[in-house]
Design an enzyme around this catalytic site. Sequence first.
Site, short mmCIF file in Angstrom:
data_model
loop_
_atom_site.label_atom_id
_atom_site.label_comp_id
_atom_site.label_asym_id
_atom_site.label_seq_id
_atom_site.Cartn_x
_atom_site.Cartn_y
_atom_site.Cartn_z
CG MET A 1 -1.85 1.09 1.40
SD MET A 1 -2.91 0.74 2.86
CE MET A 1 -4.10 2.05 2.71
N GLY B 1 -1.23 8.97 -0.03
CA GLY B 1 -2.36 8.92 -0.96
C GLY B 1 -3.19 10.18 -0.88
CE1 TYR C 1 -15.26 10.19 3.93
CE2 TYR C 1 -13.65 9.66 2.26
CZ TYR C 1 -14.02 9.72 3.59
OH TYR C 1 -13.13 9.33 4.55
N1 LIG Z 1 -12.04 7.07 8.15
C1 LIG Z 1 -12.55 8.20 8.55
O1 LIG Z 1 -13.46 8.26 9.40
C2 LIG Z 1 -12.01 9.49 7.99
C3 LIG Z 1 -12.30 10.69 8.65
C4 LIG Z 1 -11.75 11.87 8.14
C5 LIG Z 1 -10.96 11.84 6.99
N2 LIG Z 1 -10.73 10.66 6.33
C6 LIG Z 1 -9.91 10.62 5.08
O2 LIG Z 1 -8.73 11.39 5.28
C7 LIG Z 1 -8.63 12.38 4.27
C8 LIG Z 1 -7.86 13.60 4.76
O3 LIG Z 1 -8.49 14.18 5.90
P1 LIG Z 1 -9.36 15.51 5.85
O4 LIG Z 1 -9.96 15.67 4.49
O5 LIG Z 1 -10.24 15.47 7.03
O6 LIG Z 1 -8.35 16.71 6.11
P2 LIG Z 1 -6.81 17.07 5.81
O7 LIG Z 1 -6.30 16.29 4.65
O8 LIG Z 1 -6.09 17.03 7.10
O9 LIG Z 1 -6.97 18.60 5.41
C9 LIG Z 1 -7.68 18.99 4.27
C10 LIG Z 1 -7.68 20.53 4.24
O10 LIG Z 1 -6.34 21.01 4.10
C11 LIG Z 1 -6.26 21.84 2.92
N3 LIG Z 1 -4.92 21.60 2.37
C12 LIG Z 1 -4.47 20.52 1.71
N4 LIG Z 1 -3.17 20.65 1.40
C13 LIG Z 1 -2.77 21.84 1.89
C14 LIG Z 1 -1.55 22.55 1.89
N5 LIG Z 1 -0.44 22.03 1.33
N6 LIG Z 1 -1.49 23.77 2.49
C15 LIG Z 1 -2.60 24.31 3.08
N7 LIG Z 1 -3.79 23.68 3.12
C16 LIG Z 1 -3.88 22.46 2.53
C17 LIG Z 1 -7.41 21.39 2.03
O11 LIG Z 1 -7.86 22.44 1.19
P3 LIG Z 1 -7.88 22.31 -0.44
O12 LIG Z 1 -8.63 21.07 -0.81
O13 LIG Z 1 -8.56 23.57 -0.85
O14 LIG Z 1 -6.43 22.26 -0.85
C18 LIG Z 1 -8.48 21.10 3.08
O15 LIG Z 1 -9.08 22.29 3.52
C19 LIG Z 1 -10.11 12.66 3.93
O16 LIG Z 1 -10.28 13.42 2.76
C20 LIG Z 1 -10.63 11.24 3.86
O17 LIG Z 1 -10.26 10.61 2.65
C21 LIG Z 1 -11.22 9.49 6.84
#
Ligand SMILES: NC(=O)c1ccc[n+]([C@@H]2O[C@H](COP(=O)([O-])OP(=O)(O)OC[C@H]3O[C@@H](n4cnc5c(N)ncnc54)[C@H](OP(=O)(O)O)[C@@H]3O)[C@@H](O)[C@H]2O)c1
Length: 240
Positions: free
Chosen positions: A16, A20, A52
């Site tokens: 894996m 990602g 999602y």
């Molecule tokens: N299993 C679960 O229960 C669970 C729960 C939560 C999340 N997840 C998974 O984990 C993934 C990531 O977590 P998350 O979406 O909660 O949050 P995250 O990845 O921690 O943060 C996403 C945020 O950060 C911004 N961002 C991304 N790259 C950046 C950078 N280089 N500089 C500044 N800001 C940046 C994004 O904005 P932009 O898009 O505008 O760049 C968005 O607002 C999710 O999308 C999902 O696939 C799983």
Amino acid sequence: MANKIPNVRLNTGFDMPIFGLGTWKSKPGEVTEAVKNAIDVGYRHIDCALVYQNETEVGAAIQAKIAEGVVKREDLFITSKLWNTFHKKDEQTKKILEIATIKPAVNQVEIHPYLTQVKLVEFLKSVDIAVTGYSPLGSADRPWAKPEDPKLLDDEQLIALGKKYNKTAAQVVLRWLTQRGIIAIPKSVQKKRLEENMNIFDFALSDEDMAYVNTFERNGRGCHLAWNNDHPDYPFHAEF
Ligand SMILES: NC(=O)c1ccc[n+]([C@@H]2O[C@H](COP(=O)([O-])OP(=O)(O)OC[C@H]3O[C@@H](n4cnc5c(N)ncnc54)[C@H](OP(=O)(O)O)[C@@H]3O)[C@@H](O)[C@H]2O)c1
């Protein structure tokens, strides 16, 4: 610049990618473009879920990139998730290991410098279960965030640490996760950030700086699941 992304060998024998793309909150109208861009710049692991509400659009991007000949299906590691109502009764990891006939390969939990999960990661490694860190950048766009909540990527100490390595705070955080052997799945729909977030395999944090980031721990859980607080297994994680 696309760096080579290392793999984590799962207890199933599959590999894996340790890095990602997250897709939670990526709108159906923007996620197809984001996933296409991500595949173009070298992402080979996409984190999805039924809940999602954008898997059809993620699938359209994957289908397009396979049709274009950019990737083959077997080049991609696609994660999906059943929503809770499709599971049997919830079990914690130890309970699952006691009764499961198929051992879980990966546990996906929230991990970032404000919620370091050091003991849980240690435990999961000891039982050969890989760990994916979700919300690795602190999930500033989570729908229930309050304006006064601290924003991880605005943390002055992280920004200063990044300057030392000529990297951004996001890159330091993602490097700290993957250097711990944790699979990181930052979400972005912006092409520049997709590339920035991936550009973490050309430097290493010193042991002192790894330990320093661990000191940022403040039990800063963004995904609290408080709406399930009457469940007998709530909060679904051990209090270490
Ligand atoms: N299993 C679960 O229960 C669970 C729960 C939560 C999340 N997840 C998974 O984990 C993934 C990531 O977590 P998350 O979406 O909660 O949050 P995250 O990845 O921690 O943060 C996403 C945020 O950060 C911004 N961002 C991304 N790259 C950046 C950078 N280089 N500089 C500044 N800001 C940046 C994004 O904005 P932009 O898009 O505008 O760049 C968005 O607002 C999710 O999308 C999902 O696939 C799983």
